[in-house]
Motif scaffolding. Sequence first.
Motif, PDB file in Angstrom:
ATOM      1  N   PHE A   6      44.917  29.840  26.816  1.00  6.96           N
ATOM      2  CA  PHE A   6      45.262  31.077  27.711  1.00  6.96           C
ATOM      3  C   PHE A   6      43.958  31.227  28.866  1.00  6.96           C
ATOM      4  CE2 PHE A   6      48.612  33.840  25.882  1.00  6.96           C
ATOM      5  CZ  PHE A   6      48.999  32.976  24.907  1.00  6.96           C
ATOM      6  N   VAL A   7      44.182  31.127  30.141  1.00  8.17           N
ATOM      7  CA  VAL A   7      43.297  30.872  30.983  1.00  8.17           C
ATOM      8  C   VAL A   7      43.337  32.073  31.995  1.00  8.17           C
ATOM      9  CG1 VAL A   7      42.280  29.349  33.001  1.00  8.17           C
ATOM     10  CG2 VAL A   7      43.331  28.451  30.634  1.00  8.17           C
ATOM     11  N   PHE A   8      42.162  32.837  32.216  1.00  8.49           N
ATOM     12  CA  PHE A   8      42.067  33.912  33.121  1.00  8.49           C
ATOM     13  C   PHE A   8      41.304  33.872  34.443  1.00  8.49           C
ATOM     14  CE2 PHE A   8      42.950  34.836  28.685  1.00  8.49           C
ATOM     15  CZ  PHE A   8      43.896  35.904  28.804  1.00  8.49           C
ATOM     16  N   ASP A   9      41.839  34.347  35.453  1.00 12.52           N
ATOM     17  CA  ASP A   9      41.058  34.454  36.402  1.00 12.52           C
ATOM     18  C   ASP A   9      40.143  35.572  36.237  1.00 12.52           C
ATOM     19  OD1 ASP A   9      40.446  34.855  39.485  1.00 12.52           O
ATOM     20  OD2 ASP A   9      41.328  36.614  39.351  1.00 12.52           O
ATOM     21  N   ALA A  10      38.957  35.624  36.882  1.00 12.71           N
ATOM     22  CA  ALA A  10      37.913  36.688  36.453  1.00 12.71           C
ATOM     23  C   ALA A  10      38.003  38.138  37.291  1.00 12.71           C
ATOM     24  CB  ALA A  10      36.601  36.055  36.766  1.00 12.71           C
ATOM     25  N   TYR A  11      37.666  37.750  38.925  1.00 10.91           N
ATOM     26  CA  TYR A  11      37.851  38.856  39.608  1.00 10.91           C
ATOM     27  C   TYR A  11      38.747  39.646  39.854  1.00 10.91           C
ATOM     28  CZ  TYR A  11      32.840  37.145  39.442  1.00 10.91           C
ATOM     29  OH  TYR A  11      31.637  36.695  39.303  1.00 10.91           O
ATOM     30  N   GLY A  12      38.947  40.989  39.572  1.00 10.58           N
ATOM     31  CA  GLY A  12      40.181  41.483  39.700  1.00 10.58           C
ATOM     32  C   GLY A  12      41.260  41.525  38.437  1.00 10.58           C
ATOM     33  N   THR A  13      40.989  40.404  37.911  1.00 12.05           N
ATOM     34  CA  THR A  13      41.876  40.122  36.505  1.00 12.05           C
ATOM     35  C   THR A  13      41.392  40.722  35.281  1.00 12.05           C
ATOM     36  OG1 THR A  13      42.840  38.211  37.649  1.00 12.05           O
ATOM     37  CG2 THR A  13      43.185  38.497  35.147  1.00 12.05           C
ATOM     38  N   LEU A  14      40.238  40.147  34.927  1.00 13.23           N
ATOM     39  CA  LEU A  14      39.387  40.850  33.788  1.00 13.23           C
ATOM     40  C   LEU A  14      38.152  41.597  34.192  1.00 13.23           C
ATOM     41  CD1 LEU A  14      38.553  37.523  31.695  1.00 13.23           C
ATOM     42  CD2 LEU A  14      40.470  38.841  31.505  1.00 13.23           C
ATOM     43  N   PHE A  15      37.848  41.545  35.268  1.00 14.04           N
ATOM     44  CA  PHE A  15      36.894  42.366  35.905  1.00 14.04           C
ATOM     45  C   PHE A  15      37.163  43.252  37.128  1.00 14.04           C
ATOM     46  CE2 PHE A  15      34.448  38.498  34.616  1.00 14.04           C
ATOM     47  CZ  PHE A  15      34.175  39.114  33.149  1.00 14.04           C
ATOM     48  N   ASP A  16      36.900  44.638  36.932  1.00 13.64           N
ATOM     49  CA  ASP A  16      37.239  45.510  38.056  1.00 13.64           C
ATOM     50  C   ASP A  16      36.524  45.284  39.476  1.00 13.64           C
ATOM     51  OD1 ASP A  16      38.103  47.605  39.828  1.00 13.64           O
ATOM     52  OD2 ASP A  16      38.096  49.040  38.271  1.00 13.64           O
ATOM     53  N   VAL A  17      36.927  44.756  40.492  1.00  8.07           N
ATOM     54  CA  VAL A  17      35.934  44.372  41.460  1.00  8.07           C
ATOM     55  C   VAL A  17      35.794  45.824  42.492  1.00  8.07           C
ATOM     56  CG1 VAL A  17      36.414  42.013  41.839  1.00  8.07           C
ATOM     57  CG2 VAL A  17      38.203  43.560  42.625  1.00  8.07           C
ATOM     58  N   ASN A  18      36.863  46.671  42.277  1.00  4.04           N
ATOM     59  CA  ASN A  18      36.439  47.925  43.059  1.00  4.04           C
ATOM     60  C   ASN A  18      35.362  48.664  42.207  1.00  4.04           C
ATOM     61  OD1 ASN A  18      38.140  47.373  44.798  1.00  4.04           O
ATOM     62  ND2 ASN A  18      39.909  47.979  43.938  1.00  4.04           N
ATOM     63  N   ALA A  19      35.150  48.499  41.161  1.00  2.32           N
ATOM     64  CA  ALA A  19      34.079  49.336  40.324  1.00  2.32           C
ATOM     65  C   ALA A  19      32.811  49.274  41.035  1.00  2.32           C
ATOM     66  CB  ALA A  19      34.002  48.869  38.706  1.00  2.32           C
ATOM     67  N   ALA A  39      37.626  52.150  51.547  1.00  2.98           N
ATOM     68  CA  ALA A  39      37.629  51.053  52.689  1.00  2.98           C
ATOM     69  C   ALA A  39      36.648  50.175  52.446  1.00  2.98           C
ATOM     70  CB  ALA A  39      37.744  51.789  53.744  1.00  2.98           C
ATOM     71  N   VAL A  40      35.475  50.350  51.970  1.00  2.00           N
ATOM     72  CA  VAL A  40      34.446  49.294  52.048  1.00  2.00           C
ATOM     73  C   VAL A  40      34.944  48.440  51.005  1.00  2.00           C
ATOM     74  CG1 VAL A  40      32.033  48.887  51.249  1.00  2.00           C
ATOM     75  CG2 VAL A  40      32.536  50.413  52.653  1.00  2.00           C
ATOM     76  N   ALA A  41      35.370  48.752  49.753  1.00  4.26           N
ATOM     77  CA  ALA A  41      35.791  47.892  48.740  1.00  4.26           C
ATOM     78  C   ALA A  41      36.963  47.081  49.100  1.00  4.26           C
ATOM     79  CB  ALA A  41      36.091  48.760  47.402  1.00  4.26           C
ATOM     80  N   ARG A  42      38.155  47.661  49.902  1.00  2.00           N
ATOM     81  CA  ARG A  42      38.919  46.752  50.293  1.00  2.00           C
ATOM     82  C   ARG A  42      38.767  45.576  51.106  1.00  2.00           C
ATOM     83  NH1 ARG A  42      41.835  50.311  54.115  1.00  2.00           N
ATOM     84  NH2 ARG A  42      40.266  49.406  55.431  1.00  2.00           N
ATOM     85  N   ASP A  43      38.056  46.237  52.188  1.00  3.36           N
ATOM     86  CA  ASP A  43      37.580  45.107  53.060  1.00  3.36           C
ATOM     87  C   ASP A  43      36.785  43.979  52.886  1.00  3.36           C
ATOM     88  OD1 ASP A  43      39.089  46.617  55.178  1.00  3.36           O
ATOM     89  OD2 ASP A  43      37.230  47.513  56.252  1.00  3.36           O
ATOM     90  N   TRP A  44      35.772  44.468  51.871  1.00  9.58           N
ATOM     91  CA  TRP A  44      35.030  43.572  51.245  1.00  9.58           C
ATOM     92  C   TRP A  44      35.557  42.402  50.477  1.00  9.58           C
ATOM     93  CZ3 TRP A  44      30.971  45.462  46.797  1.00  9.58           C
ATOM     94  CH2 TRP A  44      29.761  44.251  46.467  1.00  9.58           C
ATOM     95  N   ARG A  45      36.639  42.836  49.744  1.00 11.04           N
ATOM     96  CA  ARG A  45      37.513  41.833  48.778  1.00 11.04           C
ATOM     97  C   ARG A  45      38.308  40.875  49.910  1.00 11.04           C
ATOM     98  NH1 ARG A  45      37.939  38.838  44.472  1.00 11.04           N
ATOM     99  NH2 ARG A  45      40.017  38.718  43.565  1.00 11.04           N
ATOM    100  N   LEU A  46      38.685  41.677  50.758  1.00  7.55           N
ATOM    101  CA  LEU A  46      39.534  40.964  51.756  1.00  7.55           C
ATOM    102  C   LEU A  46      39.043  39.616  52.373  1.00  7.55           C
ATOM    103  CD1 LEU A  46      42.825  41.488  53.030  1.00  7.55           C
ATOM    104  CD2 LEU A  46      41.581  42.590  54.947  1.00  7.55           C
TER     105      LEU A  46
END
Lengths: 225, 225
Positions: A6-19, A39-46
């Motif tokens: 079982f292989v997991f992506d990290a950011y957004g999957t196990l860890f909450d990047v908006n936190a 908006a900062v969180a959304r644009d940062w991730r995008l």
Amino acid sequence: MPITTFVFDAYGTLFDVNAAAMQAAKDPAHADLAAVWPAVARDWRLKQLQYTWLRAVAGRHCDFWQVTQDGLDWAMEANGVIAMATRTRLLELYWELAAYAEVPAMLTALKAQGKATAILSNGSPDMLNGAVSSAQISDVLDAVLSVEDVGIFKPHDRVYDLVGAHFGCTKDEVLFVSSNGWDAAGAAGYGFQTAWVNRAGEPIDRLYAQPHHVLHDLTTIPELT
Amino acid sequence: MPITTFVFDAYGTLFDVNAAAMQAAKDPAHADLAAVWPAVARDWRLKQLQYTWLRAVAGRHCDFWQVTQDGLDWAMEANGVIAMATRTRLLELYWELAAYAEVPAMLTALKAQGKATAILSNGSPDMLNGAVSSAQISDVLDAVLSVEDVGIFKPHDRVYDLVGAHFGCTKDEVLFVSSNGWDAAGAAGYGFQTAWVNRAGEPIDRLYAQPHHVLHDLTTIPELT
């Protein structure tokens, strides 16, 4: 073929990047984020993701920490956030992101079944080690695999190759789990079994392959054997 | 080195990609777009571009007409637009996008100076021919170069190589013009002189290279010699 790995992506999957942005916005020292943190969180991730893809296409790799800073700089400017102390704090928090609530029990259940578990992430090894340590899940992960070992970002095949190279398993023994639709599609196109964790209720990505499972969160992952 | 060859991105740079959704929204037959057309246009463009990058990274090329349809399908679902007649109309309009107002005079001025002019675009040859013909600018363009000749999307080097291969010019004789910050950065990293047309007043992209000129529209391009 039963799933062994079982292989997991990290950011957004196990860890909450908006936190990071949400948490910093609660601090009166960073009142500049109060109104604009979503908006900062959304644009940062995008932008962080766009920069990984663009650098991969152009053959201009750098590590994920660099694109994380670059994406934040774009997002801060776009939303009128200029305080360097806010930038410093947001970047600090990225090293200690919260894991989603169901993560520890889910990984523990997989280990109790005798499954192999791993992270496969765009993150640099030191970023990933920081997040895994902060979330206290190192005991239930057999490997933390970073794109830095191949020098190109997802969804390049060389990244997904890291799983077979590490575990000696075949592609169809692997369940790859990501909350990023494009990553789930990329892994499905590569030949893994895949689960897309669609926390945000987004439309499915129209790409060259589709995930085998679509889930709301990670709770039911140990049932996918 | 003086600029001998002016090369333009097409979608967003010469042609207004938001025009399709805006125009369709004015038609009572597509009232489903009235409230949401700006979001549909934004999501359509965002996904269309994401899919080009993801396919380029994964080595899964398809032509731009396919990703244009795929991006629209995602954008329609995300914004609750379901009428197939609306989908058909939006796609039709993509073949006859308006050129920005200053485009014909700007290209005519370049030709009067004896410069070579071209489009270099992700678009397929038939999409580009449709748009060029609809905008009546074929007489002031020496070449319409499409990524379909190399089978990968921008910002891969093989795409920018098409300019030198066609005109026999050196990189530093070329001014590459794009309203897409990532495309201007890509072309600058490749070695072209570059102008970024920042119509939307966006922050500059934090990538591996920066454009040499930042402009509000195309009016002053003929002065960049």
